[in-house]
Design an enzyme around this catalytic site. Structure first.
Site, short mmCIF file in Angstrom:
data_model
loop_
_atom_site.label_atom_id
_atom_site.label_comp_id
_atom_site.label_asym_id
_atom_site.label_seq_id
_atom_site.Cartn_x
_atom_site.Cartn_y
_atom_site.Cartn_z
N LYS A 37 68.89 47.50 39.60
CA LYS A 37 67.94 47.32 40.72
C LYS A 37 68.29 48.13 41.96
O LYS A 37 67.41 48.55 42.69
CB LYS A 37 67.83 45.84 41.07
CG LYS A 37 69.08 45.26 41.71
CD LYS A 37 68.99 43.76 41.89
CE LYS A 37 70.24 43.27 42.58
NZ LYS A 37 70.50 41.84 42.41
N ARG A 132 71.29 29.66 46.52
CA ARG A 132 70.10 30.46 46.24
C ARG A 132 69.46 29.82 45.01
O ARG A 132 69.05 28.66 45.09
CB ARG A 132 70.46 31.95 46.06
CG ARG A 132 69.23 32.86 46.24
CD ARG A 132 69.57 34.34 46.15
NE ARG A 132 69.92 34.74 44.79
CZ ARG A 132 70.28 35.99 44.45
NH1 ARG A 132 70.32 36.93 45.38
NH2 ARG A 132 70.58 36.29 43.20
C1 LIG Z 1 71.73 41.72 41.99
C2 LIG Z 1 72.18 40.68 41.07
C3 LIG Z 1 73.31 40.89 40.27
C4 LIG Z 1 74.16 42.14 40.38
O1 LIG Z 1 74.93 42.09 41.54
P1 LIG Z 1 75.93 43.26 41.95
O2 LIG Z 1 76.57 42.74 43.17
O3 LIG Z 1 75.09 44.46 42.20
O4 LIG Z 1 76.89 43.47 40.83
C5 LIG Z 1 73.65 39.90 39.38
N1 LIG Z 1 72.94 38.77 39.27
C6 LIG Z 1 71.84 38.53 40.02
C7 LIG Z 1 71.09 37.25 39.84
C8 LIG Z 1 71.43 39.47 40.95
O5 LIG Z 1 70.35 39.22 41.69
#
Ligand SMILES: *Cc1c(COP(=O)(O)O)cnc(C)c1O
Length: 364
Positions: A37, A132
């Site tokens: 993302k 969250r």
């Molecule tokens: C963005 C996200 C991740 C990845 O997090 P990083 O810090 O980029 O490794 C993992 N799980 C969820 C639910 C996320 O929203």
């Protein structure tokens, strides 16, 4: 000539970082979901994850997973933001897995899967205090898991997961991971079979892996940040974890062009109100100093604090929507209009820059 501003993605450096992170996880019997993302879901990045041994491609945006699939990536797609009810038809058609944390969404996903004649895999999220997404009550988690297993015939309960360090700043300690493992055992006991997936979090959950405190039950991490930022990752900058220091922090490099260079005072002249963002800023009078004005701004990268200049001695003074001001008094280099300034980038800057239509991405 390259279009500016330019964002350079170095795939060799990215793959090397992915090899490192996926290797740490492999040594701990953990499979990696490669989270795309932050790059706006670049399909080439999904392909890198696939080549480096990730087992899922993950994103918080459905369109990005659809794009990765359409570009020929063969891995199962994992939606890591709880889906909107309005996007369930698309979710069920294009994604193999989703994280779930709301009973109504879960039920609607089941109905949509049945309508489509598919079995959709779900990972139920438990909120271990970061506040969250996720079921915060253990008994509710177990009850919903059992209901999914026994009643929701369009869904397969693939596992349990958690997310920490996003809203509540809660550190994914070994203790929190133990709690996740014990919740998993409670669910397994209720449904009478083992779960395939126990998803222990994001890049920050590498900390218990480094400390050999990750319970054996946790077998998936959802990894994004660390492979894109290397040592500019939060677990280095906030928690001092040196394990990441051999990774590259130059996977993404920003190139911005100087549009004005010269010497100006450092303290504004006139009656002071608020800056471009409406905030009361503080200015330090350091006399006259050399500076460069760059044709890039908050509209492109968000927060100027997330830019790390590659010229020794340069300092980002501030920015408005379309301008960035760089102090270059202490630089050996003498910048002039037309010159290029290069920056390393923290996570949020990569997120914004890959989405900015003013920024051209070059892949090498
Ligand atoms: C963005 C996200 C991740 C990845 O997090 P990083 O810090 O980029 O490794 C993992 N799980 C969820 C639910 C996320 O929203």
């Amino acid at each position: 000539m390259k279009k500016r501003p330019a964002l350079i993605l170095d795939h060799a450096k990215l793959r090397s970082n992915m090899d490192t992170a996926i290797g740490w996880c492999r040594d701990a019997n953990i499979d990696v979901a490669g989270v795309i993302k932050v790059t706006g879901g670049m399909a080439s990045v999904a392909k890198d994850f696939e080549a480096c041994g990730a087992k899922w491609i993950a994103s918080s945006r459905l369109e990005q997973l659809v794009r990765a699939r359409d570009s020929g990536v063969d891995l199962p797609m994992l939606m890591i933001r709880v889906p909107m009810i309005s996007e369930l038809p698309e979710l069920v058609r294009t994604c193999d897995y989703s994280l779930q944390s709301d009973y109504s969404v879960l039920k609607a996903t089941d109905e949509e899967a049945i309508r489509a004649g598919k079995i959709h895999n779900v990972i139920l999220m438990t909120d271990l205090g970061d506040l969250r997404e996720g079921f915060i009550d253990k008994d509710e988690l177990v009850a919903v898991a059992k209901y999914t297993e026994d009643v929701l015939s369009g869904l397969h309960l693939a596992g349990i997961g958690t997310n920490l360090g996003c809203y509540g700043s809660v550190i994914p300690t070994g203790e929190k991971m133990k709690q996740l493992a014990s919740y998993t055992e409670a669910v397994e006991e209720a449904i009478g079979r083992p779960l395939e997936i126990v998803s222990g979090g994001a890049s920050s959950s590498l900390m218990p892996v480094f400390d050999k405190e990750m319970p054996a039950k946790v077998n998936m991490l959802r990894i994004g940040e660390v492979v894109f930022t290397g040592p500019l990752v939060q677990i280095r900058e906030a928690y001092g974890r040196k394990e990441v220091d051999d990774m590259s922090d130059e996977v993404f490099i920003l190139e911005a062009e100087v549009i004005e260079a010269g010497t100006k005072p450092t303290y504004p002249i006139g009656e002071l109100g608020v800056d471009a963002t409406g905030h009361t800023a503080v200015y330090k009078d350091r006399g006259n100093r050399k500076r460069a004005l760059l044709a890039i701004g908050r509209a492109d990268y968000g927060d100027p604090g997330d830019l790390v200049p590659l010229i020794p001695g340069a300092e980002v003074l501030g920015a408005s929507g379309d301008h960035t001001i760089l102090d270059i008094e202490d630089c050996a280099e003498n910048l002039k209009a037309g010159d290029i300034v290069r920056f390393k980038l923290r996570y949020s800057a990569i997120l914004y820059l890959t989405a900015s239509e003013n920024v051209t991405i070059y892949e090498i």
